[in-house]
Design a protein around this motif. Sequence first.
Motif, PDB file in Angstrom:
ATOM      1  N   ILE A 191      -9.861  47.407 101.984  1.00 30.02           N
ATOM      2  CA  ILE A 191      -8.498  47.666 102.205  1.00 30.02           C
ATOM      3  C   ILE A 191      -7.871  48.620 101.242  1.00 30.02           C
ATOM      4  O   ILE A 191      -7.262  49.840 101.344  1.00 30.02           O
ATOM      5  CB  ILE A 191      -7.477  46.480 102.238  1.00 30.02           C
ATOM      6  CG1 ILE A 191      -7.603  45.429 103.610  1.00 30.02           C
ATOM      7  CG2 ILE A 191      -6.096  46.880 102.047  1.00 30.02           C
ATOM      8  CD1 ILE A 191      -7.264  44.207 103.610  1.00 30.02           C
TER       9      ILE A 191
ATOM     10  N   LYS B 124      -6.714  57.354 102.445  1.00 35.37           N
ATOM     11  CA  LYS B 124      -5.833  57.815 103.264  1.00 35.37           C
ATOM     12  C   LYS B 124      -4.740  58.302 102.327  1.00 35.37           C
ATOM     13  O   LYS B 124      -4.299  59.385 102.884  1.00 35.37           O
ATOM     14  CB  LYS B 124      -5.224  56.499 103.956  1.00 35.37           C
ATOM     15  CG  LYS B 124      -3.975  56.799 104.978  1.00 35.37           C
ATOM     16  CD  LYS B 124      -3.266  55.426 105.092  1.00 35.37           C
ATOM     17  CE  LYS B 124      -2.575  54.897 104.000  1.00 35.37           C
ATOM     18  NZ  LYS B 124      -1.976  53.465 104.098  1.00 35.37           N
TER      19      LYS B 124
ATOM     20  N   SER C  76      -5.504  59.799 109.996  1.00 34.11           N
ATOM     21  CA  SER C  76      -4.998  58.973 111.068  1.00 34.11           C
ATOM     22  C   SER C  76      -6.463  58.311 111.182  1.00 34.11           C
ATOM     23  O   SER C  76      -6.520  57.129 111.689  1.00 34.11           O
ATOM     24  CB  SER C  76      -4.616  59.803 112.557  1.00 34.11           C
ATOM     25  OG  SER C  76      -5.546  60.686 112.760  1.00 34.11           O
TER      26      SER C  76
ATOM     27  N   GLU D  14      -6.369  55.462 108.663  1.00 34.45           N
ATOM     28  CA  GLU D  14      -5.272  54.588 108.645  1.00 34.45           C
ATOM     29  C   GLU D  14      -5.848  53.377 109.727  1.00 34.45           C
ATOM     30  O   GLU D  14      -5.545  52.176 109.891  1.00 34.45           O
ATOM     31  CB  GLU D  14      -4.171  55.243 109.342  1.00 34.45           C
ATOM     32  CG  GLU D  14      -3.064  54.888 108.753  1.00 34.45           C
ATOM     33  CD  GLU D  14      -1.665  55.776 108.864  1.00 34.45           C
ATOM     34  OE1 GLU D  14      -0.758  55.893 108.174  1.00 34.45           O
ATOM     35  OE2 GLU D  14      -1.866  56.478 110.027  1.00 34.45           O
ATOM     36  N   SER D  15      -6.649  53.980 110.953  1.00 34.73           N
ATOM     37  CA  SER D  15      -7.023  53.187 111.959  1.00 34.73           C
ATOM     38  C   SER D  15      -8.163  52.134 111.248  1.00 34.73           C
ATOM     39  O   SER D  15      -8.153  51.087 111.633  1.00 34.73           O
ATOM     40  CB  SER D  15      -7.386  53.887 113.163  1.00 34.73           C
ATOM     41  OG  SER D  15      -8.822  54.535 112.895  1.00 34.73           O
TER      42      SER D  15
ATOM     43  N   GLU E 110      -8.067  51.235 108.194  1.00 36.08           N
ATOM     44  CA  GLU E 110      -7.462  50.327 107.295  1.00 36.08           C
ATOM     45  C   GLU E 110      -6.800  49.204 108.078  1.00 36.08           C
ATOM     46  O   GLU E 110      -6.979  48.098 107.705  1.00 36.08           O
ATOM     47  CB  GLU E 110      -6.496  51.032 106.537  1.00 36.08           C
ATOM     48  CG  GLU E 110      -5.755  50.170 105.387  1.00 36.08           C
ATOM     49  CD  GLU E 110      -4.611  51.046 105.065  1.00 36.08           C
ATOM     50  OE1 GLU E 110      -3.960  51.880 105.673  1.00 36.08           O
ATOM     51  OE2 GLU E 110      -4.032  50.966 103.745  1.00 36.08           O
ATOM     52  N   ARG E 111      -6.421  49.639 109.298  1.00 33.80           N
ATOM     53  CA  ARG E 111      -5.784  48.452 110.104  1.00 33.80           C
ATOM     54  C   ARG E 111      -6.832  47.477 110.498  1.00 33.80           C
ATOM     55  O   ARG E 111      -6.409  46.178 110.729  1.00 33.80           O
ATOM     56  CB  ARG E 111      -5.059  49.045 111.238  1.00 33.80           C
ATOM     57  CG  ARG E 111      -3.546  49.444 111.206  1.00 33.80           C
ATOM     58  CD  ARG E 111      -2.943  49.822 112.455  1.00 33.80           C
ATOM     59  NE  ARG E 111      -3.607  50.827 113.367  1.00 33.80           N
ATOM     60  CZ  ARG E 111      -3.418  52.157 113.173  1.00 33.80           C
ATOM     61  NH1 ARG E 111      -2.326  52.399 112.351  1.00 33.80           N
ATOM     62  NH2 ARG E 111      -3.957  53.047 114.087  1.00 33.80           N
ATOM     63  N   ASP E 112      -7.794  47.913 111.090  1.00 32.15           N
ATOM     64  CA  ASP E 112      -8.817  46.994 111.388  1.00 32.15           C
ATOM     65  C   ASP E 112      -9.279  45.965 110.166  1.00 32.15           C
ATOM     66  O   ASP E 112      -9.513  44.848 110.401  1.00 32.15           O
ATOM     67  CB  ASP E 112     -10.260  47.808 111.831  1.00 32.15           C
ATOM     68  CG  ASP E 112     -10.305  48.393 113.095  1.00 32.15           C
ATOM     69  OD1 ASP E 112      -9.367  47.985 113.710  1.00 32.15           O
ATOM     70  OD2 ASP E 112     -11.086  49.296 113.350  1.00 32.15           O
ATOM     71  N   GLU E 113      -9.323  46.520 108.880  1.00 29.34           N
ATOM     72  CA  GLU E 113      -9.803  45.570 107.804  1.00 29.34           C
ATOM     73  C   GLU E 113      -8.576  44.617 107.485  1.00 29.34           C
ATOM     74  O   GLU E 113      -9.097  43.509 107.218  1.00 29.34           O
ATOM     75  CB  GLU E 113      -9.924  46.425 106.616  1.00 29.34           C
ATOM     76  CG  GLU E 113     -10.728  47.866 106.910  1.00 29.34           C
ATOM     77  CD  GLU E 113     -12.132  47.631 107.079  1.00 29.34           C
ATOM     78  OE1 GLU E 113     -12.520  46.394 107.369  1.00 29.34           O
ATOM     79  OE2 GLU E 113     -13.086  48.554 107.060  1.00 29.34           O
ATOM     80  N   ILE E 114      -7.267  45.129 107.713  1.00 37.10           N
ATOM     81  CA  ILE E 114      -6.170  44.260 107.591  1.00 37.10           C
ATOM     82  C   ILE E 114      -6.210  43.145 108.503  1.00 37.10           C
ATOM     83  O   ILE E 114      -6.066  41.869 108.114  1.00 37.10           O
ATOM     84  CB  ILE E 114      -5.021  45.024 107.387  1.00 37.10           C
ATOM     85  CG1 ILE E 114      -4.624  45.881 106.204  1.00 37.10           C
ATOM     86  CG2 ILE E 114      -3.621  44.035 107.195  1.00 37.10           C
ATOM     87  CD1 ILE E 114      -3.564  46.931 106.168  1.00 37.10           C
ATOM     88  N   LYS E 115      -6.667  43.446 109.805  1.00 39.22           N
ATOM     89  CA  LYS E 115      -6.712  42.508 111.015  1.00 39.22           C
ATOM     90  C   LYS E 115      -7.877  41.650 110.559  1.00 39.22           C
ATOM     91  O   LYS E 115      -7.602  40.514 110.830  1.00 39.22           O
ATOM     92  CB  LYS E 115      -7.066  43.267 112.342  1.00 39.22           C
ATOM     93  CG  LYS E 115      -5.630  43.583 112.744  1.00 39.22           C
ATOM     94  CD  LYS E 115      -5.784  44.400 114.261  1.00 39.22           C
ATOM     95  CE  LYS E 115      -4.511  44.956 114.486  1.00 39.22           C
ATOM     96  NZ  LYS E 115      -4.869  46.128 115.565  1.00 39.22           N
TER      97      LYS E 115
END
Length: 172
Positions: free
Chosen positions: A118, A125, A138, A141-142, A144-149
Amino acid sequence: MKLFSANIEDLKTLYISNLKKALDLEQKICKSLPDMIENSTDQQLAAGLRTHLEQSQGHASKVASLLQQHTGSDSTETCKVMDGLATEASDTLKDVKDPAVRDIAIIAGAQQVEHHEIAVYGTLKNWARVLGLSSDVSTLESIERDEIKADQMLTQIAGTVNYQAEKEPVLA
Ligand SMILES: [Fe+2]
Ligand SMILES: [Fe+2]
């Protein structure tokens, strides 16, 4: 310790160098996750890690293609943080015998990796944004979103696994 300086003089060079480290990080994660999956006794944990292994393979190819676009190559630089985290995780797996406690140790190791990712993708990013690389932004960011989830999924599973480990202490 480094013997030679890489002479990083501008943000773009630093960005590329860190993309190379991110690729090494993802490739190493893809190598260590199967072991963690195999050692997980909690089905939800094993399934969650399996899903994240597939995502991590996707992350590796996304980062490799960014590197190809910028440098014409997908060569890597060593991510020393991941080397340390992988050593910590495999050493702990050897030490912990109780299955529920081992699941907790796997979650802890995996979350340390996610937190590092993250931080890595958040920074990349922001640098891509400063450099005006909007399509990189982008993509990063996508990821990073997977890692946060993935991190949130592990926190949620830890809630049930921690409870089991607490309830079933192993007698020494
Ligand atoms: Fe990843
Ligand atoms: Fe991840």
